[in-house]
Design an enzyme around this catalytic site. Structure first.
Site, short mmCIF file in Angstrom:
data_model
loop_
_atom_site.label_atom_id
_atom_site.label_comp_id
_atom_site.label_asym_id
_atom_site.label_seq_id
_atom_site.Cartn_x
_atom_site.Cartn_y
_atom_site.Cartn_z
N SER A 193 0.87 -1.17 0.00
CA SER A 193 0.00 0.00 0.00
C SER A 193 0.90 1.22 0.00
O SER A 193 2.12 1.12 0.15
CB SER A 193 -0.91 0.01 1.25
N LYS A 194 0.28 2.38 -0.17
CA LYS A 194 1.07 3.61 -0.15
C LYS A 194 1.74 3.81 1.20
O LYS A 194 2.75 4.51 1.31
CB LYS A 194 0.18 4.81 -0.48
N ARG A 195 1.19 3.17 2.23
CA ARG A 195 1.76 3.31 3.57
C ARG A 195 2.71 2.16 3.93
O ARG A 195 3.35 2.19 4.95
CB ARG A 195 0.64 3.39 4.61
#
Length: 465
Positions: free
Chosen positions: A243-245
């Site tokens: 994920s982007k995180r």
């Protein structure tokens, strides 16, 4: 029917590897069927969307070579169209104003949670035959809710996951326009898909729960329902969801890290899709082979080692002129000009089998364009009295010999024999003198491409007068 697919990223960050795979699959499906690939930017999240993120998406798509046929379309530029459709739905009775205040909604949710029920809107402002609604409060700006069917199921044959169905009783009357008039995500997506005649929606399976709402909206609008294909998430090397995180980096980070776009595309194509045992293939082959039937429903795991292997493979096949341009740009970023040095394309051809990415290629070419600075340890180890005597003999031979690889290699052998040295006992000190390194490609090829003037100058720098 003309196949029309779309890639619809939200510009709240960079284009990461999962989004790039969705774009690739959507692009390939349209290309396979002679269809149209639409790029749509879903930028209604004004607080988080940025022009920089939009540009990062466009840059990533361009670097990968995933050219769109229509667009990019921006949702913020279609607000008038969304308001027009909302007005039509209000007039048709498929949507209605809801005056429930935030405090009322919070109290309802707290009550439902205390009973261990799923928090959901209770339909108190939903118009029904024979039902009298209270007078609208003057101090509460209304939202607009979709009048979702209350009975039956909404179902579709997912092209990846098979049949999926939801009971309409589980879907409440969700908001399609906020109190300030801005439309919500699910509503904008539906209007866009209808207006753009999208026939196939290929997207991540985190959108499965949005699909029944979107299908009901499409049916309320009398619009055809696209075919849906929800592809699995990608797990990182550590097995956790990308994920982007967590773990997912920008597509352009791969460019910065020295990967070739064809290697990234080839690798992405095999993340959750297969064509027999084929591992290496061109995008032309991929388009010919690609179908939705061979997308796996299980999560795919990213393997950096395999991507690196593919990148090295494509580097070996790459045109030296192209590699030269990439290496030159990277060297310029380090403040190194190549205008007065050896032929960069020739060097690229010499080194492309020995490196794993473009950054490694630039680093390998660095010593050809700046004076070597061997460490004191290397100098002491290789510039022995015997080695320096051999290098001195070699310098004399190189001053007059024909400057071709075969003759240069013979000169090295003769100088080594004349100094009573084995070939490596002279070739390694020669490499250190020329490049500051004990390893390089074939020494005759290195000599040939460096040129007589540069070779003699570097030898003289380490030889005593």
């Amino acid at each position: 029917m003309t196949v029309r697919t779309r890639f619809a990223p939200s510009p709240t960050g960079f284009l990461h590897i999962g989004g790039a795979r969705t774009a690739l699959f959507s692009w390939a499906y349209a290309r396979r069927h002679g269809g149209v690939f639409v790029l749509r930017v879903e930028d209604t999240d004004v607080a988080r969307s940025t022009p920089e993120a939009v540009q990062a998406i466009l840059d990533g798509m361009q670097w990968l070579g995933l050219e769109h046929d229509e667009g990019p379309f921006y949702q913020m530029q279609r607000m008038g169209r969304y308001r027009e459709v909302i007005a039509e739905m209000l007039a048709a009775g498929t949507a209605y104003h809801c005056y429930m205040s935030k405090n009322e909604l919070d109290a309802l949710r707290a009550e439902q949670e205390s009973r261990k029920e799923k928090p959901r809107y209770d339909g108190r402002w939903r118009p029904e035959p024979g039902r009298t609604l209270p007078s609208p409060p003057s101090d509460v700006p209304p939202v607009v809710r979709f009048r979702n069917p209350q009975d039956g199921v909404v179902a579709w044959e997912d092209q990846v996951k098979g049949r999926i169905e939801f009971a309409n009783s589980e879907l409440d009357d969700f908001i399609i326009a906020r109190a300030d008039g801005t439309p919500t995500y699910n509503f904008c997506v539906v209007v866009d898909d209808r207006d753009m005649n999208i026939t196939h929606v290929i997207r991540g399976d985190d959108h499965v729960n949005n699909t029944p709402r979107q299908i009901n909206l499409l049916e309320a609008l009398g619009a055809p329902i696209p075919q849906y294909a929800h592809v699995s998430m990608i797990l990182g090397d550590d097995g956790q969801k990308l994920s982007k995180r967590h773990g997912a980096v920008s597509v352009m980070q791969y460019e910065e890290d020295g990967y070739l776009p064809e290697a990234v595309l080839n690798y992405l194509a095999r993340l959750g899709w297969s064509h027999g045992d084929e591992e290496v293939f061109s995008m032309e082959q991929f388009v010919q082979w690609f179908d939705l039937d061979h997308i796996t429903a299980s999560a795919a795991q990213f393997n950096t080692g395999k991507l690196n292997w593919l990148n090295a493979h494509y580097l070996k096949l790459a045109d030296p002129q192209r590699l030269a341009a990439e290496a030159t740009r990277r060297l310029a970023g380090q403040g190194i000009a190549v205008t007065d040095g050896p032929d960069v394309a020739g060097l690229a051809a010499l080194y492309r089998d020995r490196v794993g990415n473009l950054n490694e290629l630039a680093d390998a070419l660095h010593p050809y364009f700046s004076a070597p600075r061997p460490s004191a340890e290397l100098s002491a180890q290789h510039f022995t009295e015997a080695a320096l005597a051999g290098l001195k003999q070699l310098r004399e031979r190189l001053s007059t010999c024909t400057w071709q690889a075969a003759d240069l290699g013979q000169a090295v052998k003769q100088a080594a024999a004349g100094a009573g040295l084995k070939m490596p006992q002279l070739a390694i000190p020669l490499r250190v003198a020329l490049l500051g390194l004990p390893q390089s490609p074939s020494i005759d090829a290195v000599l040939e491409i460096m040129g007589r003037e540069r070779v003699l100058a570097r030898l003289s720098a380490v030889l005593p007068d």
